[in-house]
Design an enzyme around this catalytic site. Structure first.
Site, mmCIF file in Angstrom:
data_model
loop_
_atom_site.group_PDB
_atom_site.id
_atom_site.type_symbol
_atom_site.label_atom_id
_atom_site.label_comp_id
_atom_site.label_asym_id
_atom_site.label_seq_id
_atom_site.Cartn_x
_atom_site.Cartn_y
_atom_site.Cartn_z
ATOM 1 N N LYS A 29 -71.629 52.274 -59.123
ATOM 2 C CA LYS A 29 -71.620 51.135 -58.204
ATOM 3 C C LYS A 29 -72.050 51.665 -56.844
ATOM 4 O O LYS A 29 -71.350 52.466 -56.228
ATOM 5 C CB LYS A 29 -70.240 50.489 -58.113
ATOM 6 C CG LYS A 29 -70.230 49.279 -57.180
ATOM 7 C CD LYS A 29 -68.831 48.740 -56.944
ATOM 8 C CE LYS A 29 -68.887 47.608 -55.933
ATOM 9 N NZ LYS A 29 -67.541 47.195 -55.482
ATOM 10 N N GLY A 54 -62.113 42.334 -49.304
ATOM 11 C CA GLY A 54 -60.693 42.217 -49.003
ATOM 12 C C GLY A 54 -60.295 41.005 -48.190
ATOM 13 O O GLY A 54 -59.124 40.860 -47.833
ATOM 14 N N ALA A 76 -66.430 41.028 -54.136
ATOM 15 C CA ALA A 76 -65.861 40.987 -52.787
ATOM 16 C C ALA A 76 -65.546 39.565 -52.339
ATOM 17 O O ALA A 76 -66.339 38.645 -52.522
ATOM 18 C CB ALA A 76 -66.781 41.654 -51.765
ATOM 19 N N GLY A 77 -64.363 39.426 -51.765
ATOM 20 C CA GLY A 77 -63.946 38.164 -51.175
ATOM 21 C C GLY A 77 -63.199 37.219 -52.092
ATOM 22 O O GLY A 77 -62.635 36.226 -51.640
ATOM 23 N N ASN A 133 -60.335 43.157 -56.884
ATOM 24 C CA ASN A 133 -59.417 44.262 -56.616
ATOM 25 C C ASN A 133 -58.265 43.812 -55.724
ATOM 26 O O ASN A 133 -57.132 43.667 -56.156
ATOM 27 C CB ASN A 133 -60.170 45.431 -55.985
ATOM 28 C CG ASN A 133 -59.311 46.673 -55.781
ATOM 29 O OD1 ASN A 133 -59.790 47.692 -55.315
ATOM 30 N ND2 ASN A 133 -58.039 46.634 -56.118
ATOM 31 N N THR A 134 -58.578 43.539 -54.451
ATOM 32 C CA THR A 134 -57.532 43.245 -53.478
ATOM 33 C C THR A 134 -56.621 42.109 -53.904
ATOM 34 O O THR A 134 -55.392 42.207 -53.787
ATOM 35 C CB THR A 134 -58.165 42.917 -52.112
ATOM 36 O OG1 THR A 134 -58.922 44.043 -51.661
ATOM 37 C CG2 THR A 134 -57.097 42.590 -51.086
#
Length: 256
Positions: free
Chosen positions: A95, A156, A182-183, A204-205
């Site tokens: 990645k 995040g 992301a987001g 993830n977050t």
């Protein structure tokens, strides 16, 4: 079934390894998510230790590892990190992440394209994290990237699909898998991404910082499955006008 390069995945949910309270909670959450592709930052792995707290449980879990170059600020740094990852982990999957601004963590399009072209030529399977720019995503595809990973919102931020209009264009024109990265902050965001045509999402977050990461991981798994099933079922088109589901004309005439 999702195919990227030489691998196939049953799950359309990819996960990360950062921000978890413990490695045990990380592994339990990944298992609950059903994810088969897990990304990890090379800067967080101690390559000198065979029993690294992050790496060892991931290997034991049997997931496919996707090392990332998070922390790299230039193409040169990312290429260097990529070779370290390939040597240490025995994988050519990568990645690609290049974000020079630590505050916003937005990907550098120029350095990303430069690094991607070089890494593909060097035999890497490159999945670049990039802005939701249809032109850039097409260029990344043309230089040989195995997939593109445009952002939904800053890393995040949990803001969701703030770039939806551009994501729709990227998805429409892509001939490689599109992974929204992301987001994504709640399961409904993931479902929306799959409904609109994305091949997968990376989360993830939203999982790691939840009060109950394991159950949140389950929720994301179900949301991704629901979004994919909804898309495959052929949802009706949107309309500016109302359309009665049960016309009453015949009923009223019969009652007259």
């Amino acid at each position: 079934m999702l195919r990227i390069a030489d691998k196939t995945f049953d799950s359309h949910l990819f996960t990360g390894t950062g921000k978890f309270a413990s490695s045990q909670l990380m592994v339990e959450s990944i298992r609950a998510s059903g994810s088969q592709l897990v990304t990890l930052a090379m800067k967080r792995v101690d390559l000198r230790q065979h029993n690294d707290a992050i790496l060892e449980p991931l290997i034991a879990a049997g997931v496919t590892l996707l090392p990332n170059t998070s922390g790299a600020k230039t193409a040169e740094e990312a290429i260097f990190a990529a070779h370290l990852a390939r040597e240490a982990l025995g994988t050519n999957w990568l990645k690609l992440e290049i974000h020079p601004d630590a505050r916003w963590l937005l990907p550098d399009p120029i350095e990303t394209l430069k690094a991607a072209e070089t890494l593909v030529q060097q035999g890497f399977v490159v999945l670049p994290y990039c802005g939701a720019d249809p032109v850039l995503c097409k260029r990344l595809e043309e230089v040989g990237c195995a997939a593109v990973m445009p952002l939904g919102a800053p890393i995040g931020s949990n803001q969701g699909l703030e770039t939806r209009a551009m994501l729709e264009i990227i998805i429409q024109q892509a001939t490689v898998p599109v992974v929204v990265d992301a987001g994504i902050g709640v399961p409904s965001h993931a479902a929306q991404a799959l409904e609109m045509g994305a091949d997968a999402v990376l989360v993830n977050t939203a999982i790691a910082i939840a009060d109950d990461p394991v159950n949140m991981a389950k929720a994301f798994r179900l949301a991704v499955e629901a979004g994919l099933l909804a898309r495959q079922s052929g949802p009706g088109s949107r309309s500016h006008f109302a359309h009665a589901t049960s016309p009453l004309t015949g009923f009223l005439e019969a009652s007259a």
